[in-house]
Enzyme design. Structure first.
Site, short mmCIF file in Angstrom:
data_model
loop_
_atom_site.label_atom_id
_atom_site.label_comp_id
_atom_site.label_asym_id
_atom_site.label_seq_id
_atom_site.Cartn_x
_atom_site.Cartn_y
_atom_site.Cartn_z
N ASP A 113 0.85 -1.19 0.00
CA ASP A 113 0.00 0.00 0.00
C ASP A 113 0.88 1.24 0.00
O ASP A 113 1.84 1.32 0.78
CB ASP A 113 -0.91 0.00 1.22
N TYR A 115 1.19 5.76 -0.50
CA TYR A 115 0.80 6.98 0.22
C TYR A 115 0.98 8.12 -0.78
O TYR A 115 1.77 9.01 -0.58
CB TYR A 115 1.74 7.10 1.42
N HIS A 120 -3.71 14.08 0.76
CA HIS A 120 -3.90 13.21 1.92
C HIS A 120 -2.68 13.24 2.83
O HIS A 120 -2.82 13.35 4.06
CB HIS A 120 -4.16 11.77 1.46
N ARG A 129 1.31 15.35 13.12
CA ARG A 129 2.49 16.13 13.54
C ARG A 129 2.14 17.62 13.55
O ARG A 129 2.67 18.39 12.73
CB ARG A 129 3.67 15.86 12.60
N GLU A 186 -10.52 4.00 3.99
CA GLU A 186 -9.60 4.67 3.07
C GLU A 186 -9.99 4.30 1.65
O GLU A 186 -9.90 3.13 1.27
CB GLU A 186 -8.13 4.30 3.35
N GLU A 188 -9.29 3.90 -2.00
CA GLU A 188 -8.06 3.72 -2.75
C GLU A 188 -8.34 3.03 -4.09
O GLU A 188 -9.42 2.48 -4.32
CB GLU A 188 -7.05 2.89 -1.95
N ASP A 220 -8.88 0.30 2.30
CA ASP A 220 -7.84 -0.11 3.25
C ASP A 220 -8.27 0.34 4.64
O ASP A 220 -7.83 1.36 5.15
CB ASP A 220 -6.49 0.49 2.85
N ARG A 224 -7.29 3.94 13.52
CA ARG A 224 -6.38 5.07 13.70
C ARG A 224 -5.75 5.09 15.09
O ARG A 224 -4.60 5.52 15.23
CB ARG A 224 -7.13 6.38 13.46
N GLN A 227 -3.11 2.38 15.02
CA GLN A 227 -2.06 2.85 14.10
C GLN A 227 -1.21 3.93 14.75
O GLN A 227 0.03 3.92 14.64
CB GLN A 227 -2.70 3.39 12.83
N TYR A 231 2.81 2.97 14.92
CA TYR A 231 3.44 3.17 13.61
C TYR A 231 4.81 3.81 13.65
O TYR A 231 5.50 3.87 12.63
CB TYR A 231 2.50 3.96 12.70
N LYS A 240 -3.77 -1.82 10.32
CA LYS A 240 -4.17 -1.97 8.92
C LYS A 240 -4.45 -3.42 8.53
O LYS A 240 -5.25 -3.68 7.63
CB LYS A 240 -3.06 -1.46 8.01
N THR A 244 -8.54 -5.70 4.29
CA THR A 244 -8.47 -4.80 3.13
C THR A 244 -9.46 -5.33 2.11
O THR A 244 -9.33 -6.47 1.65
CB THR A 244 -7.05 -4.78 2.52
N THR A 333 -4.72 6.47 0.20
CA THR A 333 -5.96 7.23 0.22
C THR A 333 -5.97 8.27 -0.90
O THR A 333 -5.02 9.03 -1.07
CB THR A 333 -6.14 7.93 1.57
N GLU A 347 -9.35 12.76 7.57
CA GLU A 347 -9.30 14.08 6.95
C GLU A 347 -10.65 14.80 7.03
O GLU A 347 -10.70 16.00 7.31
CB GLU A 347 -8.89 13.94 5.49
#
Length: 390
Positions: A113, A115, A120, A129, A186, A188, A220, A224, A227, A231, A240, A244, A333, A347
């Site tokens: 997968d 990114y 996104h 962050r 997600e 995708e 996917d 959260r 994750q 992560y 994750k 899927t 995503t 989001e």
């Protein structure tokens, strides 16, 4: 029993003669005989029966329980079979779609997968962050991805059990264990590999069409809270890998020729193996729609993706990793610049929720422009959230 050919489809049907996606199905009278079918409107063409009746040299590849033998045969065979299908549409080889059982269309070898949406990645980076840079320093230099779990790739329509795992909010002294409280979707787009490659031999951008058989939609699912705690530093894992979802139909890559489009302008120079300047346009103008319990929540544009599927393939193999028949790799995503174009709840709610509740049903659909005003469809991907086990 097979039905006679549907002579005409409703105007605008995205599964007409320009689409012809492949799947695997069984019928009530032969439940133990899965074989390859082709979707045509609200019907399934029994491709194995039609090929045999027409004396096709490829009948043996279609009377199989998965698409893998056809995919492994290579692009020349894919094109030859696709060129024969229009003649098969005139015969009595059809079953109503609602009277067959669909199966996972291919045996998944590896799952990767990516990114690849700048929108996104930027939005997620600002949430994860808030006091740092939204994009990591490497993001515009290479397609970031992770290896997922092939064994939990499931067919559209399969229920998704809410996963449990470790969670730790910033204010908590220690992690806790329990069902995810921040379950997300997600939206995708997935790419299915047909022709394998040799270990130690990178696959260049120019060979994209030689290896990728077709395109499907992917959800996917993401926990959260699990994750967010796990992560760093190695990336997504249990948040994750629980499920899927993929469509039951794989639309051939060649069906999207009229939807090819240039990707967004890149703001950083690319290394030669990723530089697609002067190449065939690598983007695809797919228009996605995401619904929760029948209500539209987003319409993400795939044309806005920063990294293309060809670049993802080239990066995935540049270290010598091989492609295998049945490999699935997904875009990450799909999100666009507008508030109604965001491809996940993270989001859409700026990380605040609400998140998916037990009983919620998520459906992703998509289409692309085709020749003469036709629409090229992708099979929907749907899943309903079930309560956690225990």
């Amino acid at each position: 029993m097979a039905q006679h050919s549907p002579r005409e489809l409703p105007e605008g049907d995205p599964f007409g003669a320009h689409t012809l996606p492949y799947g695997v199905f069984t019928t009530s009278d032969e439940p133990g005989r899965p074989r390859v079918g082709v979707r045509y409107g609200a019907y399934v063409l029994d491709a194995a029966a039609a090929a045999a009746a027409h004396g096709s040299a490829y009948a043996g590849l279609l009377d199989r329980p998965s698409l893998n033998p056809l995919m492994a045969a290579g692009r020349a065979v894919w094109q030859a079979v696709r060129s024969e299908i229009p003649a098969w549409l005139e015969g009595p080889y059809f079953h109503p779609l609602d009277e067959v059982t669909l199966h996972l269309p291919f045996e998944v070898a590896d799952y990767v997968d990516f990114y690849a949406s700048e929108y996104h990645a930027t939005n997620a980076g600002r949430i994860f962050r808030p006091n740092g840079e939204a994009l990591t320093p490497n993001w515009k230099h290479l397609p970031i991805g992770y290896h997922g779990r092939a064994g939990t790739v499931v067919l559209s329509g399969t229920d998704v059990v809410r996963p449990s795992g470790q969670r730790k909010a910033p204010a908590d002294a220690l992690p806790t264990f329990g069902p995810s409280q921040r379950l997300d979707l997600e939206a995708e787009v997935g790419f299915v590999v047909g022709t394998p490659s040799r270990t130690g031999t990178p696959v260049p951008l120019a060979d994209f069409r030689e290896h990728v058989f077709g395109v499907c939609l992917v959800n996917d699912w993401s926990a959260r809270d699990i994750q967010g705690w796990e992560y760093v530093p190695l990336g997504p894992f249990l948040g994750k890998s629980f499920a899927t979802s993929v469509s039951a139909w794989i639309t051939p890559l060649d069906a999207f020729d009229h939807a090819r489009t240039a990707p967004p302008e890149r703001s950083h120079p690319l290394l030669p193996y990723l530089d697609d300047a002067g190449s065939e346009p690598g983007g695809i103008d797919l228009r996605l729609e995401v619904t929760i319990n029948g209500e539209t929540v987003s319409r993400p544009p795939f044309s806005a993706m920063y990294w293309t599927a060809a670049q993802q393939m080239a990066h995935m193999t540049v270290n010598g990793a091989s492609l295998r028949t049945g490999d699935l790799y997904a875009s990450g995503t799909v999100s666009g610049p507008e508030p109604d174009q965001l491809g996940c709840l993270l989001e859409l709610t700026q990380g605040k929720g609400p998140w998916l509740a037990d009983g919620d049903e998520v459906t992703i659909t998509a289409w692309a422009p085709g020749p003469d005003g036709a629409r090229i469809g992708l099979g929907e991907v749907t899943g309903r959230v079930l309560p956690p086990v225990g």
